[in-house]
Design an enzyme around this catalytic site. Structure first.
Site, PDB file in Angstrom:
ATOM      1  CG  ASP A   1      -2.417   0.440   0.867  1.00 38.61           C
ATOM      2  OD1 ASP A   1      -2.166   1.806   0.172  1.00 38.61           O
ATOM      3  OD2 ASP A   1      -3.292   0.632   1.750  1.00 38.61           O
ATOM      4  CG  ASP A   2      -0.809   5.043  -1.151  1.00 40.43           C
ATOM      5  OD1 ASP A   2      -1.628   4.601  -0.164  1.00 40.43           O
ATOM      6  OD2 ASP A   2      -1.756   6.094  -1.379  1.00 40.43           O
TER       7      ASP A   2
ATOM      8  CG  ASP B   1      -4.156   8.599   8.116  1.00 35.43           C
ATOM      9  OD1 ASP B   1      -3.849   9.093   9.000  1.00 35.43           O
ATOM     10  OD2 ASP B   1      -4.655   9.308   7.102  1.00 35.43           O
TER      11      ASP B   1
HETATM   12  O1  LIG Z   1      -4.815   3.882   7.116  1.00 36.37           O
HETATM   13  P1  LIG Z   1      -6.488   4.016   6.737  1.00 36.37           P
HETATM   14  O2  LIG Z   1      -6.695   5.727   6.999  1.00 36.37           O
HETATM   15  O3  LIG Z   1      -6.456   3.148   6.291  1.00 36.37           O
HETATM   16  O4  LIG Z   1      -5.112   5.107   5.523  1.00 36.37           O
HETATM   17  C1  LIG Z   1      -4.723   4.222   4.692  1.00 36.37           C
HETATM   18  C2  LIG Z   1      -5.519   3.943   2.999  1.00 36.37           C
HETATM   19  O5  LIG Z   1      -5.682   5.533   2.739  1.00 36.37           O
HETATM   20  C3  LIG Z   1      -5.189   4.831   1.005  1.00 36.37           C
HETATM   21  O6  LIG Z   1      -6.727   5.204   0.609  1.00 36.37           O
HETATM   22  P2  LIG Z   1      -7.820   6.235   0.585  1.00 36.37           P
HETATM   23  O7  LIG Z   1      -9.294   5.606   0.941  1.00 36.37           O
HETATM   24  O8  LIG Z   1      -7.148   7.887   0.112  1.00 36.37           O
HETATM   25  O9  LIG Z   1      -8.529   5.247  -1.441  1.00 36.37           O
HETATM   26  P3  LIG Z   1      -7.589   5.168  -2.699  1.00 36.37           P
HETATM   27  O10 LIG Z   1      -6.121   4.636  -2.307  1.00 36.37           O
HETATM   28  O11 LIG Z   1      -8.740   4.493  -3.179  1.00 36.37           O
HETATM   29  O12 LIG Z   1      -7.867   6.906  -3.078  1.00 36.37           O
HETATM   30  C4  LIG Z   1      -4.108   4.266   0.633  1.00 36.37           C
HETATM   31  O13 LIG Z   1      -4.504   4.276  -0.004  1.00 36.37           O
HETATM   32  C5  LIG Z   1      -4.798   3.270   2.419  1.00 36.37           C
HETATM   33  O14 LIG Z   1      -5.294   2.319   1.554  1.00 36.37           O
END
Ligand SMILES: O=P(O)(O)OC[C@H]1O[C@H](OP(=O)(O)OP(=O)(O)O)[C@H](O)[C@@H]1O
Length: 161
Positions: free
Chosen positions: A94-95, A98
């Site tokens: 994953d990128d 959070d």
């Molecule tokens: O630890 P967390 O609070 O769960 O956040 C992390 C997630 O948030 C981001 O995705 P996002 O919800 O922005 O969706 P996307 O990658 O589809 O744009 C990121 O790519 C992770 O998968």
């Protein structure tokens, strides 16, 4: 638009993202991922492509999740597409972790997989096996696919009065 819980931004260029994904590849180099990579959509897709190239992995699958914002807090994480098995031999990319909600769900589904992310915030950090850069919880990471270059006023023009 920056959410209320963020006090600062951290813009990341394509170059930096490429460098950081390669740095993550170096950290993963000595590990064996017999099956392949699982990219967490959507943010994990770009680093997963770079890491697949660096680690010479050609089998790439996805786990597809969607999270909903509610009153500026990240809400429930919904699984749109999973992966069979317990994750053994798979590398999850994953990128960012959070709040850790996404990683927590995926770890429950694939407990034997190795979970790696390029960036990690303190709340999500305990849920990842390998990451590159930690950023503070109140930082909004501006990924290159979410931003574009635009004109900004010269500093002198921004003075009040
Ligand atoms: O630890 P967390 O609070 O769960 O956040 C992390 C997630 O948030 C981001 O995705 P996002 O919800 O922005 O969706 P996307 O990658 O589809 O744009 C990121 O790519 C992770 O998968």
């Amino acid at each position: 638009m920056t959410e209320n819980r963020y006090q600062r931004t951290y813009p990341i260029s394509w170059d930096q993202l490429h460098r950081d994904a390669k740095a993550l590849s170096w950290r993963l180099l000595d590990k064996d991922f017999f099956n392949g990579i699982i990219a967490v959509t959507r943010g994990g897709l770009v680093p997963a492509a770079i890491i697949a190239r660096e680690l010479d992995i050609r089998l790439v699958d996805t786990i597809c999740v969607s999270s909903y914002d509610w009153k500026n807090q990240k809400g429930e994480v919904k699984l749109l597409k999973g992966i069979e098995g317990n994750g053994e031999g798979w590398l999850i990319i994953d990128d960012l972790v959070d709040t850790g909600r996404t990683a927590k769900l995926i770890r429950e589904l694939l407990p034997k997989a190795h979970f790696a992310s390029v960036y990690a915030k303190p709340a999500g950090r305990p849920l990842v096996d390998t990451f590159v850069t930690e950023v503070s919880q109140d930082t909004w990471i501006l990924f290159p696919w979410d931003t574009e270059s635009q004109f900004v006023q010269p500093i002198a023009g921004m003075r009040q009065g």
